[in-house]
Write a protein that holds these residues in place. Structure first.
Motif, PDB file in Angstrom:
ATOM      1  N   VAL A   6      47.655  31.630  38.232  1.00 36.52           N
ATOM      2  CA  VAL A   6      48.262  31.602  36.906  1.00 36.52           C
ATOM      3  C   VAL A   6      48.804  32.996  36.594  1.00 36.52           C
ATOM      4  N   LEU A   7      50.123  33.107  36.547  1.00 40.62           N
ATOM      5  CA  LEU A   7      50.753  34.391  36.250  1.00 40.62           C
ATOM      6  C   LEU A   7      51.225  34.468  34.807  1.00 40.62           C
ATOM      7  N   SER A   8      51.449  33.325  34.171  1.00 38.88           N
ATOM      8  CA  SER A   8      51.948  33.310  32.802  1.00 38.88           C
ATOM      9  C   SER A   8      51.549  31.992  32.163  1.00 38.88           C
ATOM     10  N   ARG A  39      47.331  37.907  36.925  1.00 37.41           N
ATOM     11  CA  ARG A  39      48.168  39.087  37.147  1.00 37.41           C
ATOM     12  C   ARG A  39      47.289  40.281  37.499  1.00 37.41           C
ATOM     13  N   VAL A  40      47.865  41.187  38.261  1.00 35.76           N
ATOM     14  CA  VAL A  40      47.146  42.418  38.616  1.00 35.76           C
ATOM     15  C   VAL A  40      48.115  43.581  38.469  1.00 35.76           C
ATOM     16  N   GLY A  50      49.900  37.535  42.133  1.00 40.34           N
ATOM     17  CA  GLY A  50      48.613  37.405  41.478  1.00 40.34           C
ATOM     18  C   GLY A  50      47.482  37.339  42.483  1.00 40.34           C
ATOM     19  N   ILE A  51      46.263  37.507  41.973  1.00 39.97           N
ATOM     20  CA  ILE A  51      45.053  37.417  42.797  1.00 39.97           C
ATOM     21  C   ILE A  51      44.329  36.135  42.415  1.00 39.97           C
ATOM     22  N   PRO A  52      44.223  35.165  43.334  1.00 36.68           N
ATOM     23  CA  PRO A  52      43.635  33.867  42.979  1.00 36.68           C
ATOM     24  C   PRO A  52      42.229  34.005  42.396  1.00 36.68           C
ATOM     25  N   GLY A  53      42.014  33.358  41.260  1.00 35.45           N
ATOM     26  CA  GLY A  53      40.700  33.353  40.624  1.00 35.45           C
ATOM     27  C   GLY A  53      40.377  34.579  39.812  1.00 35.45           C
ATOM     28  N   LYS A  54      41.251  35.563  39.786  1.00 39.84           N
ATOM     29  CA  LYS A  54      40.932  36.830  39.116  1.00 39.84           C
ATOM     30  C   LYS A  54      40.656  36.639  37.626  1.00 39.84           C
ATOM     31  N   GLY A  55      41.481  35.846  36.955  1.00 39.59           N
ATOM     32  CA  GLY A  55      41.290  35.643  35.531  1.00 39.59           C
ATOM     33  C   GLY A  55      39.955  35.001  35.204  1.00 39.59           C
ATOM     34  N   ARG A  56      39.532  34.074  36.040  1.00 38.43           N
ATOM     35  CA  ARG A  56      38.236  33.427  35.817  1.00 38.43           C
ATOM     36  C   ARG A  56      37.095  34.420  36.027  1.00 38.43           C
ATOM     37  N   VAL A  57      37.239  35.299  36.995  1.00 36.37           N
ATOM     38  CA  VAL A  57      36.217  36.333  37.218  1.00 36.37           C
ATOM     39  C   VAL A  57      36.112  37.242  35.994  1.00 36.37           C
ATOM     40  N   LEU A  58      37.246  37.725  35.498  1.00 38.42           N
ATOM     41  CA  LEU A  58      37.221  38.634  34.353  1.00 38.42           C
ATOM     42  C   LEU A  58      36.554  37.980  33.146  1.00 38.42           C
ATOM     43  N   GLN A 280      41.669  39.721  50.524  1.00 36.90           N
ATOM     44  CA  GLN A 280      40.574  40.689  50.446  1.00 36.90           C
ATOM     45  C   GLN A 280      40.235  41.034  49.000  1.00 36.90           C
ATOM     46  N   ALA A 281      41.271  41.212  48.178  1.00 40.77           N
ATOM     47  CA  ALA A 281      41.035  41.525  46.770  1.00 40.77           C
ATOM     48  C   ALA A 281      40.347  40.360  46.062  1.00 40.77           C
ATOM     49  N   ALA A 282      40.797  39.149  46.323  1.00 41.16           N
ATOM     50  CA  ALA A 282      40.188  37.973  45.701  1.00 41.16           C
ATOM     51  C   ALA A 282      38.714  37.864  46.081  1.00 41.16           C
ATOM     52  N   ALA A 283      38.405  38.094  47.349  1.00 40.76           N
ATOM     53  CA  ALA A 283      37.017  38.012  47.805  1.00 40.76           C
ATOM     54  C   ALA A 283      36.153  39.069  47.130  1.00 40.76           C
TER      55      ALA A 283
END
Length: 297
Positions: A6-8, A39-40, A50-58, A280-283
């Motif tokens: 999700v970028l937007s 977004r990153v 984008g980094i998959p799953g990043k928003g959910r992690v935050l 790697q970033a997503a992990a």
């Protein structure tokens, strides 16, 4: 099947959001809907990938810390459950679930509240030049990544989009928000850092530094924005910690390192990231979230 990146976002029935580097923020009657996208950014520039799953992690990590540390200072979180949100959000349940916070409005203070517990990053660079960090004198002979004698409160300005934050002395915080409130913000910031660092240690991590934002609601100080996420904080694995050199951080350092090696001039447009760097970033994001919260995001 992996969730789409999700970028937007756009929610019919709500006014268009304000878009930050990572978050889309929707105005509600007496609250905000904060959607953490995937977004990153790096060096204050939003990257095209984008980094998959990043928003959910935050969102998951922030929710955990807001609840865990609510005894120190109130926070703005109301709910992360989509069915609690306004009805206009319900058709977008799949997109919003896990990455969205419904929060109280609390106009932000005009300062970033940064606490440093270790000598790293820009603090180390300044220390090498004159044994100070953000103008605060420190003992001579400290090494890179060494734990500081006491956590340092090193506030900064809150720059407009595209600009860089600048460190400011505590006296400037007093001028901006008043002496009593400045002292309260400083003391609460340090208290939050100390307790979060102690908790992180039980999970095998050191919390090197972090930043906070606070707002005022009905005259009460409220912790807002995000809470000890990989975007706002620098976590190190305790078992491999070795002062005297840079440490491997559980944040977007993988991305920064790639961009530095690429020789990018740190100005838009930013280059695309290769799939292996994205993976790697997503992990790394997923790993720190699982360690801290005890849950797989």
């Amino acid at each position: 099947m992996r969730d789409p990146i999700v970028l937007s976002t756009s929610i019919e029935g709500l006014a268009p959001p304000r878009r930050g580097k990572v978050r889309d923020i929707y105005e509600l009657d007496d609250g905000l809907l904060i959607v953490a996208t995937d977004r990153v950014s790096a060096f204050d520039v939003v990257l095209p990938d984008g980094i998959p799953g990043k928003g959910r992690v935050l969102t998951s990590v922030s929710q955990f810390w807001f609840e865990h540390l609510s005894h120190i200072v109130p926070n703005h979180l109301i709910s992360t459950v989509v069915t609690d949100f306004p009805s206009a959000c319900h058709p977008y349940r799949d997109m919003l679930a896990g990455r969205t916070m419904w929060v109280k409005k609390a106009p932000p203070l005009p300062v970033e509240c940064i606490v440093r517990g270790y000598l790293a990053g820009s603090g180390w660079q300044e220390y090498r030049a004159g044994s100070t960090v953000c103008g605060i004198p420190l003992p001579k002979g400290l090494h890179e990544s060494e734990r500081l004698p006491e956590p340092l409160f090193t506030p900064s300005t809150k720059a407009e989009a595209g600009a860089h934050d600048e460190n400011i002395p505590f006296s400037e915080v007093e001028r901006l928000i008043g002496g009593d409130l400045a002292a309260k913000v400083r003391d609460i910031s340090v208290a939050l850092y100390r307790e979060a660092h102690a908790f992180a240690q039980t999970k095998g991590f050191f919390l090197a530094d972090t930043k906070f934002e606070f707002g005022l609601r009905d005259g009460q100080l409220v912790w807002i924005d995000e809470a000890f996420t990989p975007d706002s904080s620098r976590f190190w694995r305790a078992e491999v910690y070795q002062p005297g050199a840079p440490q491997e951080s559980y944040d977007k350092q993988i991305i920064r390192n790639y961009l530095i090696a690429l020789g990018w001039n740190r100005k838009p447009p930013a280059p695309h990231l290769p799939p292996e760097i994205i993976a790697q970033a997503a992990a790394r994001y997923q790993e720190i979230a699982a360690y801290l919260t005890g849950e797989k995001v």
